[in-house]
Motif scaffolding. Structure first.
Motif, PDB file in Angstrom:
ATOM      1  N   PRO A 106      58.116  48.434  20.740  1.00 19.99           N
ATOM      2  CA  PRO A 106      57.421  49.250  21.094  1.00 19.99           C
ATOM      3  C   PRO A 106      56.786  49.126  22.770  1.00 19.99           C
ATOM      4  O   PRO A 106      56.321  47.936  23.044  1.00 19.99           O
ATOM      5  CB  PRO A 106      56.362  49.485  19.857  1.00 19.99           C
ATOM      6  CG  PRO A 106      56.003  48.329  19.658  1.00 19.99           C
ATOM      7  CD  PRO A 106      57.625  47.516  19.856  1.00 19.99           C
ATOM      8  N   ALA A 107      57.287  50.366  23.471  1.00 23.10           N
ATOM      9  CA  ALA A 107      55.571  50.661  24.322  1.00 23.10           C
ATOM     10  C   ALA A 107      54.714  49.809  24.611  1.00 23.10           C
ATOM     11  O   ALA A 107      54.117  50.387  23.108  1.00 23.10           O
ATOM     12  CB  ALA A 107      56.081  51.715  25.763  1.00 23.10           C
ATOM     13  N   PRO A 108      53.679  49.003  25.036  1.00 28.38           N
ATOM     14  CA  PRO A 108      52.754  48.723  25.197  1.00 28.38           C
ATOM     15  C   PRO A 108      52.060  50.382  25.746  1.00 28.38           C
ATOM     16  O   PRO A 108      52.501  51.291  26.037  1.00 28.38           O
ATOM     17  CB  PRO A 108      51.900  48.279  25.688  1.00 28.38           C
ATOM     18  CG  PRO A 108      53.208  48.411  26.474  1.00 28.38           C
ATOM     19  CD  PRO A 108      54.178  48.168  26.490  1.00 28.38           C
ATOM     20  N   SER A 109      50.425  50.805  24.296  1.00 28.31           N
ATOM     21  CA  SER A 109      49.961  51.750  24.606  1.00 28.31           C
ATOM     22  C   SER A 109      48.941  51.619  25.901  1.00 28.31           C
ATOM     23  O   SER A 109      48.141  50.881  25.975  1.00 28.31           O
ATOM     24  CB  SER A 109      48.868  52.250  23.489  1.00 28.31           C
ATOM     25  OG  SER A 109      48.288  50.625  23.417  1.00 28.31           O
ATOM     26  N   PRO A 110      48.678  53.173  26.600  1.00 29.54           N
ATOM     27  CA  PRO A 110      48.620  52.243  27.634  1.00 29.54           C
ATOM     28  C   PRO A 110      46.559  52.356  27.621  1.00 29.54           C
ATOM     29  O   PRO A 110      45.995  53.231  27.008  1.00 29.54           O
ATOM     30  CB  PRO A 110      48.540  53.793  28.856  1.00 29.54           C
ATOM     31  CG  PRO A 110      49.297  54.843  27.752  1.00 29.54           C
ATOM     32  CD  PRO A 110      49.702  53.799  26.745  1.00 29.54           C
ATOM     33  N   PRO A 111      46.032  51.756  28.676  1.00 29.31           N
ATOM     34  CA  PRO A 111      45.007  51.075  28.920  1.00 29.31           C
ATOM     35  C   PRO A 111      44.066  53.183  29.307  1.00 29.31           C
ATOM     36  O   PRO A 111      44.493  53.363  29.527  1.00 29.31           O
ATOM     37  CB  PRO A 111      44.584  50.350  30.005  1.00 29.31           C
ATOM     38  CG  PRO A 111      45.701  50.966  31.098  1.00 29.31           C
ATOM     39  CD  PRO A 111      46.843  51.338  30.179  1.00 29.31           C
ATOM     40  N   ALA A 112      43.001  52.450  28.498  1.00 28.97           N
ATOM     41  CA  ALA A 112      42.514  54.359  28.485  1.00 28.97           C
ATOM     42  C   ALA A 112      41.813  54.393  29.957  1.00 28.97           C
ATOM     43  O   ALA A 112      41.057  53.006  30.446  1.00 28.97           O
ATOM     44  CB  ALA A 112      40.689  54.178  27.879  1.00 28.97           C
ATOM     45  N   PRO A 113      41.859  55.634  30.250  1.00 29.18           N
ATOM     46  CA  PRO A 113      41.068  55.293  32.228  1.00 29.18           C
ATOM     47  C   PRO A 113      40.082  54.977  32.284  1.00 29.18           C
ATOM     48  O   PRO A 113      39.145  55.597  31.158  1.00 29.18           O
ATOM     49  CB  PRO A 113      41.939  57.104  32.190  1.00 29.18           C
ATOM     50  CG  PRO A 113      41.529  57.294  30.934  1.00 29.18           C
ATOM     51  CD  PRO A 113      42.368  56.579  29.406  1.00 29.18           C
ATOM     52  N   ARG A 114      39.909  54.694  33.278  1.00 25.92           N
ATOM     53  CA  ARG A 114      37.984  54.845  34.057  1.00 25.92           C
ATOM     54  C   ARG A 114      38.047  55.121  34.993  1.00 25.92           C
ATOM     55  O   ARG A 114      38.394  56.309  35.205  1.00 25.92           O
ATOM     56  CB  ARG A 114      38.384  52.726  34.287  1.00 25.92           C
ATOM     57  CG  ARG A 114      38.551  51.787  33.425  1.00 25.92           C
ATOM     58  CD  ARG A 114      38.464  50.115  33.937  1.00 25.92           C
ATOM     59  NE  ARG A 114      37.577  50.494  34.535  1.00 25.92           N
ATOM     60  CZ  ARG A 114      37.150  48.608  35.303  1.00 25.92           C
ATOM     61  NH1 ARG A 114      38.196  47.741  35.975  1.00 25.92           N
ATOM     62  NH2 ARG A 114      36.364  48.122  36.021  1.00 25.92           N
ATOM     63  N   SER A 115      36.657  55.793  34.246  1.00 26.03           N
ATOM     64  CA  SER A 115      36.109  56.950  35.186  1.00 26.03           C
ATOM     65  C   SER A 115      36.097  55.726  36.574  1.00 26.03           C
ATOM     66  O   SER A 115      35.817  54.663  36.997  1.00 26.03           O
ATOM     67  CB  SER A 115      34.945  56.496  34.647  1.00 26.03           C
ATOM     68  OG  SER A 115      33.401  55.632  34.663  1.00 26.03           O
ATOM     69  N   VAL A 116      36.039  56.525  37.445  1.00 22.84           N
ATOM     70  CA  VAL A 116      35.687  56.535  38.838  1.00 22.84           C
ATOM     71  C   VAL A 116      34.338  56.225  38.921  1.00 22.84           C
ATOM     72  O   VAL A 116      33.785  57.016  39.368  1.00 22.84           O
ATOM     73  CB  VAL A 116      36.505  57.205  39.972  1.00 22.84           C
ATOM     74  CG1 VAL A 116      36.103  56.959  41.675  1.00 22.84           C
ATOM     75  CG2 VAL A 116      38.145  57.634  39.536  1.00 22.84           C
ATOM     76  N   PRO A 117      34.039  54.935  39.820  1.00 22.06           N
ATOM     77  CA  PRO A 117      32.565  54.718  40.163  1.00 22.06           C
ATOM     78  C   PRO A 117      32.324  55.567  41.779  1.00 22.06           C
ATOM     79  O   PRO A 117      32.562  56.039  42.316  1.00 22.06           O
ATOM     80  CB  PRO A 117      33.039  53.381  41.326  1.00 22.06           C
ATOM     81  CG  PRO A 117      34.061  52.955  41.395  1.00 22.06           C
ATOM     82  CD  PRO A 117      35.167  53.966  40.173  1.00 22.06           C
ATOM     83  N   THR A 118      30.791  56.336  40.978  1.00 17.38           N
ATOM     84  CA  THR A 118      30.589  57.715  42.216  1.00 17.38           C
ATOM     85  C   THR A 118      29.509  56.830  43.669  1.00 17.38           C
ATOM     86  O   THR A 118      29.050  55.758  43.091  1.00 17.38           O
ATOM     87  CB  THR A 118      30.133  58.620  41.538  1.00 17.38           C
ATOM     88  OG1 THR A 118      28.525  58.355  40.973  1.00 17.38           O
ATOM     89  CG2 THR A 118      31.082  58.511  40.587  1.00 17.38           C
ATOM     90  N   SER A 119      28.621  57.565  43.993  1.00 18.35           N
ATOM     91  CA  SER A 119      27.376  56.763  44.747  1.00 18.35           C
ATOM     92  C   SER A 119      26.572  56.556  44.005  1.00 18.35           C
ATOM     93  O   SER A 119      25.692  55.566  43.957  1.00 18.35           O
ATOM     94  CB  SER A 119      27.313  57.348  46.068  1.00 18.35           C
ATOM     95  OG  SER A 119      26.958  58.953  46.037  1.00 18.35           O
ATOM     96  N   ALA A 120      26.867  57.318  43.251  1.00 19.50           N
ATOM     97  CA  ALA A 120      25.469  57.546  42.207  1.00 19.50           C
ATOM     98  C   ALA A 120      25.009  55.997  41.538  1.00 19.50           C
ATOM     99  O   ALA A 120      24.114  55.219  40.731  1.00 19.50           O
ATOM    100  CB  ALA A 120      24.965  58.659  41.312  1.00 19.50           C
ATOM    101  N   ASP A 121      26.704  55.348  40.918  1.00 18.79           N
ATOM    102  CA  ASP A 121      26.456  54.504  40.700  1.00 18.79           C
ATOM    103  C   ASP A 121      25.963  53.469  41.029  1.00 18.79           C
ATOM    104  O   ASP A 121      25.205  52.009  40.611  1.00 18.79           O
ATOM    105  CB  ASP A 121      27.785  53.968  40.030  1.00 18.79           C
ATOM    106  CG  ASP A 121      27.744  55.335  38.491  1.00 18.79           C
ATOM    107  OD1 ASP A 121      27.075  55.577  38.257  1.00 18.79           O
ATOM    108  OD2 ASP A 121      29.368  55.533  39.074  1.00 18.79           O
ATOM    109  N   VAL A 122      26.841  53.261  42.216  1.00 22.43           N
ATOM    110  CA  VAL A 122      25.655  52.204  43.526  1.00 22.43           C
ATOM    111  C   VAL A 122      24.662  51.883  43.753  1.00 22.43           C
ATOM    112  O   VAL A 122      23.391  51.472  43.972  1.00 22.43           O
ATOM    113  CB  VAL A 122      27.276  52.361  44.290  1.00 22.43           C
ATOM    114  CG1 VAL A 122      26.268  51.615  45.558  1.00 22.43           C
ATOM    115  CG2 VAL A 122      28.446  52.564  44.356  1.00 22.43           C
TER     116      VAL A 122
END
Length: 348
Positions: free
Chosen positions: A12-28
């Motif tokens: 069975p194909a491995p389940s794809p990893p959960a998408p990670r949120s794209v970091p923003t300048s606010a996170d930085v």
């Protein structure tokens, strides 16, 4: 011999990893403990605002930890234009000399905070190519060779290109022009061979498509150097192949040539080896001169005479682009930029 079929079990194909949120300048900004404006100033190398080195270091470390990179499109919207300089990839073979020039230009533009993008133009020509380049909304376009016309320049400028620069034999209305007169290269080679006492001079004209933009002016330059003298010029079509060079060398004695300008160093090396294999002594029977002044020419025996070509400075061209981006209404500039001098070595 009997063969046994083995069935490979399906896993069975491995389940794809959960998408990670794209970091923003606010996170930085949160991680570095600064404002979003400070993040923008630091990551866009804004010099108008004084920011301490410690703060700059915290912002860079936070961005690296989060995997954040500035959004080029958003930055372009704020600035009113992109920082992309588009260079159509040449549709003809280019040698080490041109590659060195491109590397220097890319380095100089990057120091001015531009991003150089090479665009493949296979199958696109003239104004059709210009429309494809315009779709990317570059702030500047550097066009090597010929083919771009005034309409193409107008298309690029209407799409937002502030600088259009051509590098070729002729200027184009509306564009800045770096004129590269390859006749001078042939003239230097022809004059040198004549001064060395050669009178029956062959000129290699590559058969590769596209190189005629360089080879035909070089041929004309040799003819111009020898016009009104007792010397003759013989055009020598040649493909860049060992077999083609061997065929030309096999009929060399019948041609009766005592010298050859071989278009460039690579063709000169190819032909010189074929002549030597055929028993034609260089330079005793036939003098050979190339062009470009490549390192390999100095390693040959006999060492290869050549025409040293001075291409425009990548730094000067980058400054022209930057100057035009900041003042797009300025009148187009035209500069003659190709220099040529003979380097006399053993082969002539």
């Amino acid at each position: 011999m009997p063969y046994v079929m083995v069935q490979i079990p399906k896993t069975p194909a491995p389940s794809p990893p959960a998408p990670r949120s794209v970091p923003t300048s606010a996170d930085v900004a949160r991680l570095a403990g600064v404002s979003r404006a400070t993040v923008s100033y630091v990551l866009n190398n804004t010099s108008a605002v004084r920011i301490s080195e410690a703060t700059r270091r915290r912002v860079h470390e936070a961005a690296k930890e989060l995997g954040y990179v500035p959004h080029a499109a958003a930055r372009s919207l704020r600035a009113g234009h992109s920082r992309m300089v588009l260079m159509p990839a040449p549709s003809i073979p280019v040698g080490p000399l041109y590659s060195q020039f491109i590397n220097e230009l890319q380095w100089a533009l990057s120091r001015l905070d531009y991003t150089v993008v090479q665009y493949g133009t296979v199958g696109l020509h003239g104004d059709e190519a210009a429309r494809a380049w315009a779709e990317l909304r570059p702030v500047a376009v550097l066009v090597p060779g010929s083919g771009l016309g005034p309409q193409g320049v107008a298309v690029l400028k209407r799409s937002g290109a502030r600088a259009v620069v051509t590098l070729g034999p002729k200027s184009v209305e509306g564009a800045h022009a770096l004129l590269m007169n390859h006749e001078k290269v042939g003239h230097c080679a022809g004059a040198h061979l004549y001064a060395r006492g050669r009178r029956r001079i062959g000129v290699v004209v590559p058969e590769e498509s596209g190189l005629e933009f360089f080879s035909l002016p070089r041929l004309e330059g040799v003819r111009r150097a020898l016009r009104g003298t007792d010397a003759t010029v013989t055009e020598l079509p040649l493909a860049y192949e060992e077999e083609a060079a061997a065929r030309l060398a096999a009929r060399w004695r019948a041609l009766g040539l005592d010298a050859v300008f071989a278009y460039n160093d690579e063709y000169a090396m190819l032909l010189m080896r074929a002549l030597q294999d055929e028993g034609v002594a260089v330079p005793e029977v036939t003098a050979v001169i190339g062009a470009d002044d490549l390192m390999l020419g100095r390693l040959l025996r006999p060492r290869l005479s050549t025409v040293h070509i001075e291409l425009p400075s990548g730094r000067d061209l980058a400054e022209l682009v930057d100057r035009t981006v900041h003042n797009p209404a300025a009148a187009p500039e035209t500069h003659k930029v190709l220099g040529a001098t003979v380097v006399h070595r053993d082969s002539s």
